[in-house]
Design a protein around this motif. Structure first.
Motif: not given
Length: 548
Positions: A190, A196, A199
Motif C-alpha cells: 500500500d 488492486e 498489489k
C-alpha cells in the motif's frame, strides 16, 4: 554392535541441506555417510516419474535461493547442475482480461505495470529499489552463526559483537528493516501502489508457505525472504533446473560422492545413540548401527531431538520450546500432465510464449485474504492462489514429445478439513477447484488435463517428513527466525548432546532450496572436529612425552 560401520560423521536425511553439509564435511577430510529414508535423495527437492514419461518436481518446483557460494564451492555445474532462468518471472492474468509480465529488468517491468496503471508503473521502480536494498542488508547475515541471546559461549559473544557493529554501521537501514519485518505484506504494498490488480499480483511472495494472509503482520518479511536469491547474476531471479528439482539434489550428491562421502538410500534412521552426554552414532530401522562421533541431522528439529534422540537427553526448557515451535502450513501441490499449453484470455496463444513458463493467479489483495479466510476455518480456498509453472517450456526432455507438465503451488488448504477428510473426497475436490480456477483464465485448460496429482499439507508431511506440511520446516515468523530458530539454545546448529548438530531448514536462515543451513552447520562441525583433533594430538604428545 557396529557391523564394522565406523565414520567420522553420519548425516541424517538426504535432503539438499544434508547433502550440502555432507559434501563440505567430506571435502574437509571427514569420513562421512548420508542416510536417506526414501529411495531417492533430495527431500522436498526431487524429480519423480509420476506418470510414464512425465518427470515431475513433485514438491519444490523452482530455484533461486540456492547459494551461489554453495554452487561455486561444490562445483555443481561440473556435476550436472544447470538452470534455465525465468525472465519474465511470471505472467499475472486478471479476470477482466488484462495482465502483465513481471520482467527481471525493473524498467521493463515498470513499463508493463504502467500499461495497467501509470502511477503504479512509476512506483514499481522505487518499490524494487527499496526491497533490493533491504535484501542486500540481510543477505550477509544469512551466512552468520546466530548467537544465543543469553550469550552462553565465546562464539555467542563474538557473533553478538559483530551484530552490534553491523547494526551500527547500517543504522539508517536497520530501522526500515525492523519496520518491514513487523508489518504486513498488504501494508508494505500500500505504500507504493494504488491498483488492486498490481498489489494482488505482487503479494504472493509474501504469503508462500505462510500460515497467514497478506494482511497478517510479518508477511512483508516473507516477501523479502523470497528476494534473497540469485540466478545468473540477477538478484531475486528464479529458474527451472534441468531435469527437474531433483537435478539440484543429484548434483550436490554427486559432489559429495566425489569428495569421498557415501550416500545411502532406503536407510531410515530409527534412533540416535548417546552415551555419557555424547552421541555414539545412529541405528537404522533394520537394526544396522553406524558408529560416528558426529551426527548431523537435516530432518526437522522436532523429529531429530524428540523422536530420534529422545526428550530424556534434553533440558526441559528446550523440550518445551520445541513442542511450541509452530509448523502450521496452508500449502498444497497439484501437479498436472497436459496435452497442450493454456490458451490464456489475457494473452492468447498455445505456442510457447513469455506468458507460459509461470502463471500467477492472485488478482487482488482481497482475493488473497479471502483465500486465507477459508483455510482459517478448515476449508480449502474457494478462490485459491495458484503459482502455476510449466517447466517443459524450458526443458522439454522431462515429458513425452508434445506434452507438458504443469506443477501448481496452491494456497490455501488446511492440514485437515474441518468437515470430513481428505480421503473422503476433499482431496479430489481441491484438485477440481484448481482446474476450475485455471479454466477461468484459460478456457482450454480442463480439456488439456491428462493426469493430475493432488498433495495436501498432510500428504507432504507423510511423504517428506515435513511436520504439518510446512515447506520451511517451521513457520518463518519473526519469533522463529535467526537466534530463535528453532530455539535460542539451538540457534547455533549445536545441541546439548556433544557431537550432535542440526543442519536443516528448521535452523537459520530457514526454508527454501538455499543450502545455507547445511553450509553454516558444516562450518561449526568442521571447526569443532579440528579442535577435537588438536586436543587429541596434544594429549597423545603429552602421554608420549611422559613415558620417556
Amino acid at each position: 554392535m557396529s557391523n564394522g560401520l565406523r565414520y567420522d560423521a553420519a548425516v541424517i536425511g538426504g535432503g539438499h541441506n544434508g547433502l550440502v553439509c555432507a559434501a563440505y564435511l567430506a571435502r574437509a577430510g571427514m569420513k562421512t555417510v548420508v542416510l536417506e529414508r526414501r529411495h531417492l535423495v533430495g527431500g522436498a527437492a526431487v524429480t519423480e516419474e509420476v506418470w510414464p514419461g512425465f518427470k515431475v518436481s513433485t514438491a519444490s518446483y523452482v530455484v533461486s535461493l540456492l547459494s551461489e557460494r554453495v554452487v561455486r564451492d561444490l562445483e555443481l555445474p561440473k556435476h550436472g547442475y544447470h538452470v534455465y532462468p525465468l525472465d519474465p518471472a511470471y505472467f499475472a492474468p486478471f479476470p477482466d482480461g488484462s495482465g502483465f509480465l513481471l520482467w527481471d529488468d525493473p524498467a521493463r517491468a515498470a513499463e508493463e505495470i504502467g500499461r495497467l496503471n501509470a502511477e503504479d508503473g512509476r512506483a514499481y521502480l522505487e518499490y524494487n529499489r527499496q526491497l533490493g536494498e533491504l535484501a542486500d542488508l540481510v543477505r550477509p547475515l544469512l551466512y552468520r552463526r546466530p548467537p544465543d541471546p543469553a550469550v552462553r559461549s565465546l562464539n555467542d559473544m563474538v557473533e553478538a559483537l559483530f551484530l552490534g557493529r553491523y547494526a551500527f554501521v547500517n543504522r539508517r537501514s536497520i530501522s526500515r528493516l525492523v519496520d518491514l519485518m513487523t508489518m504486513s505484506c498488504a501494508d508494505f504494498l500500500d505504500r507504493f501502489f494504488v491498483d488492486e490488480r498490481v498489489k494482488g499480483a505482487l503479494a504472493p511472495g509474501g504469503v508462500i508457505g505462510m500460515w497467514g494472509g497478506p494482511m497478517s503482520p510479518g508477511s512483508a518479511y516473507v516477501l523479502l525472504h523470497h528476494r534473497m536469491g540469485e540466478i545468473d547474476g540477477v538478484t531475486g531471479g528464479w529458474g527451472f533446473v534441468r531435469g527437474g528439482m531433483g537435478g539440484v539434489s543429484e548434483a550436490i550428491a554427486a559432489s559429495a560422492r566425489a569428495a569421498g562421502a557415501e550416500v545411502r538410500t532406503n536407510a531410515e534412521v530409527a534412533s540416535i545413540g548417546v552415551k555419557d552426554g555424547r552421541t555414539t552414532g545412529v541405528t537404522l530401522r533394520d537394526g544396522t548401527i553406524f558408529e560416528a562421533g558426529v551426527v548431523v541431522s537435516g530432518a526437522h528439529p522436532e523429529t531429530t531431538l524428540l523422536s530420534l534422540l529422545g526428550a530424556e537427553h534434553l533440558p526441559d526448557e528446550i523440550v518445551k520450546e520445541l513442542r511450541g515451535f509452530r509448523n502450521r502450513s496452508p500449502s498444497a501441490k497439484v501437479n498436472f500432465a497436459l496435452s497442450e499449453l493454456p490458451d490464456l484470455v489475457a494473452m492468447p496463444g498455445e505456442e510457447v510464449g513469455p506468458q507460459h513458463p509461470e502463471i500467477m493467479i492472485s488478482p487482488t489483495l482481497e482475493y488473497l485474504e479471502r483465500a486465507w479466510d477459508d483455510a482459517k476455518y478448515g476449508r480449502f480456498s474457494e478462490g485459491p492462489m495458484i503459482d502455476a509453472v510449466i517447466p517443459t517450456t524450458k526443458d522439454p526432455t522431462i515429458a513425452p514429445e508434445g506434452k507438458h507438465i504443469m506443477t501448481c503451488f496452491v494456497q490455501y488448504a488446511p492440514y485437515e478439513p474441518r468437515d470430513g477428510s481428505w480421503d473422503d473426497g476433499a482431496r479430489e475436490a481441491l484438485g477440481d477447484r484448481v482446474v476450475e480456477t485455471l479454466g477461468e483464465y484459460a478456457p482450454n485448460f480442463g480439456e488439456s488435463v491428462i493426469e493430475r496429482q493432488v498433495l495436501t499439507p498432510y500428504d507432504l508431511e507423510q511423504r517428506l517428513g515435513l511436520i504439518g506440511g510446512n515447506i520451511f520446516q517451521g513457520e518463518m515468523s519473526l519469533d522463529q527466525l535467526f537466534s530463535f530458530r528453532p530455539t535460542p539454545e539451538l540457534a547455533g546448529y549445536k545441541t546439548p548432546v556433544s557431537g550432535l548438530y542440526l543442519c536443516g531448514s528448521g535452523t537459520h536462515p530457514g526454508g527454501g532450496v538455499m543450502g545455507i543451513p547445511g553450509l553454516n552447520a558444516s562450518k561449526v562441525v568442521i571447526a569443532d572436529h579440528k579442535n577435537a583433533e588438536r586436543k587429541r594430538r596434544l594429549r597423545e604428545h603429552i602421554s608420549s612425552y611422559s613415558r620417556r
